[in-house]
Enzyme design. Structure first.
Site, short mmCIF file in Angstrom:
data_model
loop_
_atom_site.label_atom_id
_atom_site.label_comp_id
_atom_site.label_asym_id
_atom_site.label_seq_id
_atom_site.Cartn_x
_atom_site.Cartn_y
_atom_site.Cartn_z
CB THR A 184 33.27 38.42 33.29
OG1 THR A 184 33.73 38.01 34.67
CG2 THR A 184 33.74 38.77 33.12
CE1 TYR A 233 38.94 34.45 35.28
CE2 TYR A 233 39.76 35.85 33.78
CZ TYR A 233 38.31 35.91 35.06
OH TYR A 233 38.11 36.74 35.03
CG HIS A 269 38.09 45.68 36.96
ND1 HIS A 269 37.03 45.09 36.63
CD2 HIS A 269 39.04 44.66 36.57
CE1 HIS A 269 36.70 44.76 35.10
NE2 HIS A 269 38.19 43.75 36.17
#
Length: 770
Positions: free
Chosen positions: A598, A585, A469
């Protein structure tokens, strides 16, 4: 099967008889060919960078400018400043006049080009278009129409390359502290009672009037100095400094197009997908991949694509680092506990699918056994990062282990030929759940979690991926996956017997088995890591829910954003599941700005909680419930738009917290905010990012999405994809060790919430018709 061997291109020794020189012509030829290919790529990269740096102008426009200026000059027309330049020349001959014309043309052309680029940057700062409602019967404001016209004119007719707009993207704006405080307090109001809210309000006020002034000044300096004031710190402190294992906690997965089936031959499917992914890599390297343009006009930042391939995350004692190699001519394949280096370029070209299939079949047919410790080696990449860093330094720093580890880390990507099928049966949901678990963590030792991309192929030909990630966000991987799936649907890659089409032009290079030399201490470390990973993956409770009752088609008839609709369903489902509201979230992107990643949207709002309570309250009428739902969706849409425009809450507070740590200043407010658990973490998997995908022609050519592990020990991780007009997929994860969570039960709650919302709107439509 070719075993690993030491190929020495050149060696010499001194004997009593003189010099003894040995060299291998084939290896020297390979070295020469590799060097030539490398220089060709450098020249191509330079050429493409030049094109992107000058966009929207073209080199042809430069030659045209030179021709026009020279023609005007030699025809006797007076051109400003040209005569002054000619006088500076050694003589006023025709040659020097032409040089003067070329110099003036180049300076003028360059000035106009960068003026246009800066004008585009100013235009892209305008974000009013995001807040305007779109759809049938909705009018676009005059301001936005003029803005669209200006962007179209300045963008020019030339086709943009992948990085053409990078220099024209604006920087992420830094919001004022009072605005962030106002948004934050509003977001936590439904989560706190009056007493706790008053306390939080006091802490926020003290922070705003106190230390935040100093912290904000440093952030202002950073926002002026750096391209993006968030991204580097986000990558370092959220990802690279994290010491938790990557498996489940960080890595995410993606699933095949479960409604389409191409071939059940594992080697053929592996070869085709590997070839398609390599073509995608080539498009990125040549910058020929079309950039994503919202509304066909506004570009998204493309910088995350740079590290998609040839990339690995290297563990460190305190912080990891992302290592990206400029080129790689091989992939590493894992099968039944063995590792193979597979060359993907040979004789000056990329191998074709039928040639790669030969290589994959050789691996599948290999009957050799893994050496002791080899089968569970990859469990090291799933252990705590500091442990893996120490083991790597001690046992993989030199020798055979180092060479083999280099082969893995320098590979274009990692490939797993699994020894189990990836199954999907709509009548047996467990099979899809197992499909997801296999991709999320495998058996704990058959995924190289450090690699940017691990491609997985089941024995029945179905595929998936596991991705690290830190280097990029899920939307970038979704783009690759969509490209791969649509390529298979669009072009015919398989013969009737399921094998790849075509005949190999030559015998492709045989896979090379990687060699290992594990000492007793290393074997103990591998076993310890394996047991540690087993504990993590055995605690995962993953449920993939396929909702077929309706999809975005019905949601649009309700005149509500599909994303807002689903987020409200999740709020209702969670409240029924947990009996309370929780900090939620949702990931939003900030790629409208350069190097944007993001931002967090907080779907649990005052409006959403009011609607959820109305759905629980039997006394509330249908009209009241719909009215509250519309308000909640409108507020959610506004929060999402704010996040996209750099007006979010969490990234700003995160950066203020980082500055406070650097200054060694303690802030009770920031400490409390940053420690709040996200018990419901959600994300939407995007699709429609490539023009290759024609869902009208291939309605089943859409991935089932992907998922991730739970962020909180007592919470849920929910990833969803709006897969069509009548299809949704939800990937729900939680931990078995938590008695308060149950992924299967939460899936039923989501199903019930979606059905209740559909019934609500059908009743509403009946009542409004009367």
């Amino acid at each position: 099967m070719a075993e690993a061997h030491s190929a020495v291109a050149f060696s010499f020794s001194i004997t009593h008889e003189g010099w003894d020189v040995n060299f291998d012509r084939e290896v020297l030829h390979l070295v020469w060919a590799s060097g030539v290919r490398s220089w060709k790529k450098r020249l191509a990269r330079f050429k493409n960078n030049l094109k992107s740096g000058l966009y929207p102008a073209t080199v042809h426009s430069l030659w045209a400018t030179v021709a026009v200026v020279a023609g005007c000059h030699f025809s006797g027309l007076n051109i400003p400043y040209l005569n002054e330049i000619i006088k500076l020349m050694p003589e006023e001959s025709g040659k020097y006049q032409l040089i003067s014309c070329a110099g003036l043309s180049f300076a003028s052309w360059l000035g106009v080009t960068y003026t246009i680029r800066y004008a585009l940057k100013l235009l892209f700062m305008y974000k009013g278009w995001i807040y305007e409602e779109r759809g049938p019967g909705r009018k676009v404001s005059l301001k936005t129409r003029l803005w669209l016209l200006a962007v179209k004119i300045l963008s020019g007719p030339s086709k943009p390359m992948l990085y053409s707009f990078q220099g024209s993207l604006p920087r992420l704006p830094l919001p004022p502290v009072p605005d962030t405080m106002r948004r934050y307090l509003r977001s936590v109001r439904p989560l706190l009672n009056d007493e706790k809210y008053a306390r939080m309000e006091k802490l926020a006020k003290e922070f705003e009037n106190g230390i935040s002034v100093k912290l904000q000044r440093y952030l202002i300096l950073k926002s002026w100095w750096t391209t993006n004031y968030v991204s580097d710190w986000w990558e370092e402190y959220v990802y690279l400094r994290g010491r938790s294992p990557l498996v489940v906690n960080s890595n995410f997965y993606g699933i095949d197009t479960v409604l389409m089936f191409h071939t059940d031959i594992q080697a053929a499917r592996a070869a085709t997908v590997v070839h398609t992914i390599l073509q995608y890599r080539r498009l990125i390297e040549r910058q020929e991949l079309e950039p994503i343009l919202l509304q066909g006009i506004v570009p998204l930042c493309s910088w995350q694509y740079e590290r998609m391939f040839n990339t690995t995350r290297v563990p460190g004692p305190e912080t990891d680092k992302i290592v990206h190699y400029s080129d790689s001519k091989h992939v590493v394949v894992y099968h039944k506990g063995r590792y193979y280096k597979v060359q993907i370029y040979y004789k000056h070209r990329m191998l074709t699918p039928c040639e790669i299939e030969v290589q994959m079949q050789l691996i599948l047919d290999d009957k050799s056994e893994p050496v002791e410790g080899e089968e569970r080696l990859a469990a090291l990449t799933g252990s705590p990062r500091t442990d893996w860093a120490n083991i790597r330094q001690e046992y993989f720093f030199r020798g055979t282990n180092r060479q083999s580890l280099d082969a893995i880390e320098k590979a274009a990507f990692f490939v797993v030929l699994d020894d189990i099928p990836y199954e999907f049966d709509q009548k047996d949901p467990w099979k899809l759940d197992q499909f997801g678990r296999t991709l999320l963590h495998g058996n704990g030792c058959n995924r190289w979690f450090d690699k940017s991309l691990t491609l997985c192929i089941g024995t029945n030909g179905r595929i998936g991926f596991n991705a690290e990630h830190s280097w990029a966000d899920a939307a970038v991987m979704s783009h690759l996956w969509e490209f791969t799936c649509s390529d298979e649907a669009t072009f015919k890659w398989y013969a009737q017997d399921g094998h790849t089409l075509g005949t190999p032009e030559f015998k492709p290079p045989a896979p090379i088995r990687l060699q290992w030399d594990f000492k007793p201490g290393c074997l103990n470390a591998i076993e310890k890591s394996y047991l540690s990973v087993q504990k993590i993956i055995n605690d995962v409770d993953l449920r993939i829910y396929m909702h077929t009752n309706y999809g975005k088609g019905f949601m649009k008839t309700c005149r509500i954003s599909p994303d807002a609709y689903i987020q409200m369903a999740l709020q209702l489902a969670y409240f029924r599941n947990a009996g309370k509201f929780s900090l939620t979230y949702e990931a939003s992107m900030t790629r409208l700005f350069r190097e944007g990643r993001t931002e967090t949207v907080r779907p649990c709002t005052i409006e959403s909680s009011a609607w959820v309570k109305a759905m629980i309250d039997a006394k509330k009428t249908t009209m009241e419930r719909v009215n509250l739902l519309q308000k909640a969706c409108k507020q959610h849409q506004l929060a999402y738009q704010d996040a996209m425009c750099g007006k979010g809450i969490d990234r700003h507070l995160f950066c203020l917290y980082v500055v406070s740590k650097y200054l060694e200043v303690d802030s009770p407010f920031l400490k409390e905010v940053l420690s709040e658990p996200w018990r419901l973490s959600t994300s939407q998997t995007p699709h429609g990012q490539t023009s290759k995908l024609d869902l009208k022609k291939f309605p089943k050519c859409i991935s089932a999405g992907g998922g991730f592990g739970p962020v909180a020990d007592d919470g849920y991780g929910v990833s969803y994809i709006i897969a069509g007009e009548d299809l949704l997929f939800f990937h729900i994860s939680s931990k078995k060790s938590c008695a308060e969570t149950d992924s299967s039960k939460f899936a039923l709650d989501i199903e019930q919430a979606l059905d209740d919302m559909r019934t609500l709107f059908l009743d509403y439509k009946k009542q409004t018709k009367k």
